[in-house]
Write an enzyme that holds these catalytic residues in place. Structure first.
Site, PDB file in Angstrom:
ATOM      1  N   PRO A 105      13.895-111.416 -47.590  1.00 26.47           N
ATOM      2  CA  PRO A 105      13.617-110.206 -46.812  1.00 26.47           C
ATOM      3  C   PRO A 105      12.174-109.730 -46.940  1.00 26.47           C
ATOM      4  O   PRO A 105      11.580-109.785 -48.024  1.00 26.47           O
ATOM      5  CB  PRO A 105      14.591-109.181 -47.402  1.00 26.47           C
ATOM      6  CG  PRO A 105      15.721-110.003 -47.927  1.00 26.47           C
ATOM      7  CD  PRO A 105      15.082-111.259 -48.445  1.00 26.47           C
ATOM      8  N   CYS A 106      11.630-109.260 -45.817  1.00 24.59           N
ATOM      9  CA  CYS A 106      10.212-108.913 -45.773  1.00 24.59           C
ATOM     10  C   CYS A 106       9.949-107.411 -45.816  1.00 24.59           C
ATOM     11  O   CYS A 106       8.802-106.992 -45.847  1.00 24.59           O
ATOM     12  CB  CYS A 106       9.587-109.486 -44.501  1.00 24.59           C
ATOM     13  SG  CYS A 106      10.226-108.745 -42.974  1.00 24.59           S
ATOM     14  N   GLN A 107      10.993-106.590 -45.834  1.00 23.89           N
ATOM     15  CA  GLN A 107      10.778-105.155 -45.643  1.00 23.89           C
ATOM     16  C   GLN A 107       9.801-104.551 -46.648  1.00 23.89           C
ATOM     17  O   GLN A 107       9.035-103.644 -46.320  1.00 23.89           O
ATOM     18  CB  GLN A 107      12.114-104.395 -45.723  1.00 23.89           C
ATOM     19  CG  GLN A 107      12.983-104.566 -44.504  1.00 23.89           C
ATOM     20  CD  GLN A 107      13.890-105.775 -44.614  1.00 23.89           C
ATOM     21  OE1 GLN A 107      13.679-106.666 -45.441  1.00 23.89           O
ATOM     22  NE2 GLN A 107      14.922-105.823 -43.789  1.00 23.89           N
ATOM     23  N   LEU A 159       7.335-106.088 -48.073  1.00 23.01           N
ATOM     24  CA  LEU A 159       6.032-106.734 -47.999  1.00 23.01           C
ATOM     25  C   LEU A 159       5.342-106.475 -46.671  1.00 23.01           C
ATOM     26  O   LEU A 159       4.138-106.605 -46.562  1.00 23.01           O
ATOM     27  CB  LEU A 159       6.185-108.252 -48.181  1.00 23.01           C
ATOM     28  CG  LEU A 159       6.743-108.700 -49.535  1.00 23.01           C
ATOM     29  CD1 LEU A 159       6.975-110.203 -49.519  1.00 23.01           C
ATOM     30  CD2 LEU A 159       5.787-108.338 -50.668  1.00 23.01           C
TER      31      LEU A 159
END
Length: 373
Positions: free
Chosen positions: A72-74, A76
């Protein structure tokens, strides 16, 4: 046939991109709507709906040649909360690394690891998160390099993403796949800067992956538009006028230029809050008519949904992007079964991978590395 485990699998776009020459042994995601879409398209033999924090090496069958992890990128993303790898979502990276560490103890360590994330991962926390990713892979015995691939090279959507590619194969066996210097095509200045800031011990385990330049894209935004979508409706005249009233002079000129052109012209529009010269914050409608849509996002709010602006013979129409159009922007084939709910489809594709971008990496790096191992 090489085998792979897929973590944070979403709707299976990594699987689509890897293609039929790779066999999926295990897939995992925590999101019920994504797992159900995965099952619709690939069956339920490999997929497990579970929180990665509850998984361990014993859940994984046999030995895989590749582990793919689009964590998950949230935490970053520039649009996220900036918590970095210590955030609850992006922190799942550490859990994934602990699973691989356990596989190493059991002599089931994969030869290849691919991690995919937003380009914000390069600069998150002043580069400390990036260093932590490279350090984790190096400590497990991997040579590691990165490429930034923009989905716009393959599909009509602006979607730059970081791919971290690591292998245990001795460097002498894949020297034809690396270059002595970074290539601006795949290694932007922020990545070069992040590499130069790495400790010397990590730079020694670094490689500059080399791939050929993709051929010119054969489709623009107008080519993926559905003629009569059933899941979205055209905006009313008043709603279209309101959108136009929210445009700056620059965006109005783009619209007027589209009106002057012959045939159908399609643009992608997002609503953005912009700070004006006087300090006031206004919501603006920003449109582009360069044949490429803006980056798809998940439907967390009204402004996250992309609107199509369709201009023909001077007439301006607008509507939301349809489910199938969202899939096409990710390079997903039309025989892929879509979630029945609009927002579910947006979740699957907004978090997804551009399929032909994965295929390019597979063809020019993953397959040759695996064959050389």
């Amino acid at each position: 046939m090489p085998k792979f485990f897929e973590f944070f699998s979403g709707g299976g776009m990594a699987r689509l991109g890897l293609g039929g020459e790779w066999k999926c042994q295990f897939a995992n995601d925590i999101c019920a709507k994504k797992v159900s879409t995965y099952i619709e398209n690939f069956g339920d033999d490999e997929i497990l709906k579970e929180d990665i924090y509850k998984l361990n090496a014993s859940n994984l069958p046999g030995k895989a040649d590749l582990i793919w992890g689009s964590f998950p990128c949230q935490d970053l993303s520039l649009a996220g909360n900036g918590a970095g790898l210590n955030g609850e979502r992006s922190g799942t990276f550490k859990k994934l690394m602990s699973i691989i560490k356990d596989l190493k103890v059991e002599k089931r360590q994969p030869n290849l690891i691919v991690l995919e994330n937003v380009v914000g991962a390069i600069t998150s926390h002043g580069g400390k998160d990036f260093e932590a990713i490279i350090e984790a892979l190096s400590s497990l015995g991997y040579y590691t390099g990165c490429v930034v691939v923009d989905g716009a090279s393959f599909v009509p959507q602006s979607r730059p993403r970081l791919f971290v590619i690591a292998t245990k194969t001795p460097k002498t066996r894949f020297f034809t796949l690396i270059s002595k210097e970074p290539n601006p095509e795949w290694h932007p200045s922020n990545l070069i800067k992040a590499h130069s800031a790495l400790p010397e011990k990590l730079q020694k385990k670094w490689v500059w992956w080399s791939m050929p330049t993709p051929p010119n894209r054969d489709k623009n935004l107008v080519d993926i538009v559905e003629e009569n979508p059933t899941d979205v409706k055209e905006l009313g005249t008043g709603e279209v006028k309101k959108l136009i009233s929210m445009m700056s002079e620059t965006n109005l000129e783009k619209l007027n230029q589209a009106k002057r052109e012959n045939g159908l012209v399609v643009g992608g529009l997002y609503k953005r809050v912009r700070k004006q010269k006087n300090g006031e914050k206004l919501q603006r409608a920003e449109v582009r008519f360069d044949g490429t849509a803006g980056c798809l996002r998940t439907p967390t709010g009204g402004s996250s949904r992309q609107t199509l602006v369709l201009v023909e013979n001077g007439e301006v129409k607008a509507r939301l992007l349809s489910r199938r159009e969202a899939a096409r922007l990710m390079g997903v084939p039309d025989n892929y079964k879509l979630p029945s709910k609009y927002n579910d489809a947006y979740h699957v594709f907004g978090d997804g991978l551009v399929v032909p971008a994965v295929s390019w990496i597979e063809k020019h790096l993953l397959k040759p590395i695996q064959e050389a191992s």
